[in-house]
Design an enzyme around this catalytic site. Sequence first.
Site, PDB file in Angstrom:
ATOM      1  N   ASN A  40       0.835  -1.209   0.000  1.00 35.71           N
ATOM      2  CA  ASN A  40       0.000   0.000   0.000  1.00 35.71           C
ATOM      3  C   ASN A  40       0.866   1.255   0.000  1.00 35.71           C
ATOM      4  OD1 ASN A  40      -0.275  -1.247   2.849  1.00 35.71           O
ATOM      5  ND2 ASN A  40      -1.177   0.709   3.308  1.00 35.71           N
ATOM      6  N   ASP A  41       0.709   2.171   0.922  1.00 32.14           N
ATOM      7  CA  ASP A  41       1.280   3.516   0.787  1.00 32.14           C
ATOM      8  C   ASP A  41       2.777   3.566   0.453  1.00 32.14           C
ATOM      9  OD1 ASP A  41      -1.105   3.545   2.147  1.00 32.14           O
ATOM     10  OD2 ASP A  41      -0.358   4.620   3.876  1.00 32.14           O
ATOM     11  N   GLN A  57       4.578   0.408   2.242  1.00 30.17           N
ATOM     12  CA  GLN A  57       3.862  -0.500   3.136  1.00 30.17           C
ATOM     13  C   GLN A  57       3.761  -1.852   2.436  1.00 30.17           C
ATOM     14  OE1 GLN A  57       1.829   0.349   6.441  1.00 30.17           O
ATOM     15  NE2 GLN A  57       3.913   1.104   6.244  1.00 30.17           N
ATOM     16  N   TYR A 100       3.733   1.188  10.456  1.00 27.61           N
ATOM     17  CA  TYR A 100       2.814   1.927   9.591  1.00 27.61           C
ATOM     18  C   TYR A 100       3.550   3.034   8.824  1.00 27.61           C
ATOM     19  CZ  TYR A 100      -1.621  -0.222  11.054  1.00 27.61           C
ATOM     20  OH  TYR A 100      -2.667  -1.076  11.244  1.00 27.61           O
ATOM     21  N   ASP A 165       1.227   8.660  10.628  1.00 32.28           N
ATOM     22  CA  ASP A 165       1.845   8.969   9.332  1.00 32.28           C
ATOM     23  C   ASP A 165       2.688  10.259   9.360  1.00 32.28           C
ATOM     24  OD1 ASP A 165       0.273   6.784   8.698  1.00 32.28           O
ATOM     25  OD2 ASP A 165      -1.312   7.972   7.756  1.00 32.28           O
ATOM     26  N   GLU A 218      -5.519  11.059   6.898  1.00 27.79           N
ATOM     27  CA  GLU A 218      -4.345  10.183   6.890  1.00 27.79           C
ATOM     28  C   GLU A 218      -3.257  10.811   6.013  1.00 27.79           C
ATOM     29  OE1 GLU A 218      -6.127   6.304   5.642  1.00 27.79           O
ATOM     30  OE2 GLU A 218      -5.682   5.708   7.698  1.00 27.79           O
TER      31      GLU A 218
HETATM   32  C1  FRU Z   1      -3.239   4.654   4.628  1.00 29.02           C
HETATM   33  C2  FRU Z   1      -2.938   3.957   5.958  1.00 29.02           C
HETATM   34  C3  FRU Z   1      -2.112   4.831   6.867  1.00 29.02           C
HETATM   35  C4  FRU Z   1      -1.436   3.807   7.740  1.00 29.02           C
HETATM   36  C5  FRU Z   1      -1.157   2.702   6.755  1.00 29.02           C
HETATM   37  C6  FRU Z   1      -1.150   1.305   7.309  1.00 29.02           C
HETATM   38  O1  FRU Z   1      -3.485   3.761   3.596  1.00 29.02           O
HETATM   39  O2  FRU Z   1      -4.151   3.574   6.578  1.00 29.02           O
HETATM   40  O3  FRU Z   1      -2.836   5.800   7.597  1.00 29.02           O
HETATM   41  O4  FRU Z   1      -0.281   4.288   8.350  1.00 29.02           O
HETATM   42  O5  FRU Z   1      -2.155   2.799   5.755  1.00 29.02           O
HETATM   43  O6  FRU Z   1      -0.783   0.389   6.326  1.00 29.02           O
END
Ligand code: FRU
Length: 466
Positions: A40-41, A57, A100, A165, A218
């Site tokens: 993800n991010d 992530q 995270y 974050d 976020e």
């Molecule tokens: C955004 C999020 C962040 C968090 C992360 C966890 O997609 O929810 O806020 O740190 O993903 O994977």
Amino acid sequence: MDSRESILNRIKYAEKAIPQVNKDGRRQGFHLMPPVGWLNDPNGLCQNNGEYNVFFQYSPTNVNGGEKFWGWYKGESLIKWKYMGVPLAPDTEWDKNGVYSGSGLAEDGKVHLFYTGNVKHPGDYDYITDGRDSNVVYANDSDFSKKLLLTNEDYPADYTCHIRDPKVWKEDKYYMALGGRKLSDKGTLLIYESENIDKGWRFLKEVTTKEPFGYMWECPDVFKLGDVTVISVSPQGLKSEEYRYQNIYQSGYFLTDKSIFDDFTPAGFEEWDYGFDFYAPQTFEDEKGRRILIGWVGMPDSDNVNPTTEKGWQNCLTVPRVLKYKNGKVYQTPASELEALRTNERTVKPWEAFETERADIIVTNIKGDFEASIRESVLLKYEDGVFEMIMDSFGRSIRKLRLESLESVRILLDRSVVEVYINDGEYVMTTMYYTDSKKCSISCGSINVFDMNSMEVDYEKADCHR
Ligand code: FRU
């Protein structure tokens, strides 16, 4: 908490599937994707001693996203990458339920990293107002040892435990923006400051809209673009409208001619991307002085389906997009390095069918209505001032955007992701798509097509499973 050794063994075992994922016909050619499993991010973006760092992530052990690690790509350039491994894993009391998201800052020859250590206490908690620790943890690339910077006790009293974050930047001092959810269910930014990168952080101020704009913000980012300050957030809890906020969660920015330290109220939110799959972008300034944005091509908690899960991977990152402030908006353009991947240039006529599976398609001189069929699975349409991205597959249906006029469209097409840049990057629409067809056609304009070679990504030397 699992021992460090058992976590590392699990990662190594999962990554034995890298060669299989590399053989998948749907893997991306010029978009960074997970070596295996879920991504993800984007995290920790920065350029240090010439080298680009893209952390992300990463759940190598679960294709649907589970325990969160930081994976790491290092780039000799934006089109030549090396997978470095997993430098940060949930192996301390500060981050045992997930390393995270967070940011990076290159200074003194080091990559300094800041992230949220997620901790969930066992018990009957809602994990919003109680039961969760959101720690800010520091590490750098000399040995990735961890240092605790902030805990729940350092946050204002009127907040839930959803604060995360960290984005850190340097001016006269170091500053950190955190995304937060107040007890009143209002999304905010929390700004902290310190004279030292790895200690002494203290609360400076809160930044938020007059009325609640979603219950949680976020992945914040704060940066200057020319004379304006850009405040980027990913708000959750906005109500969908026909032409805006069409996904479950959004990502976008507020602009102000004030500095973040002045007294002001953010207003006038503009979305970064109007497609089905885009969230949690982050930016950095590279050594050429370009402000570059990279986003996650994906969407949490959505109905979107990605059949690549059967092949052991899911999601990717956008290409690096260079940001420019123009006409009161932020324009996004793919980094020019990508043009080195172009090959087999050709001009096609309106409605002439052509075949490709990775391409850079540039359509200019559009006058009036427009239509493009991409590999028979994504339809782009402009009519009566509305631009539409239409799909009828994998949980995706239609996304719309109102435009004053349409002049140009650039379609950056990879094997299973497409980024559509409208009017030189005034608007962008991104989606994952899946098809075996290679057939495309475009209704009008001057149409220039390049096929795209794949960029180089070396998975052989990953030695960073610490
Ligand atoms: C955004 C999020 C962040 C968090 C992360 C966890 O997609 O929810 O806020 O740190 O993903 O994977």
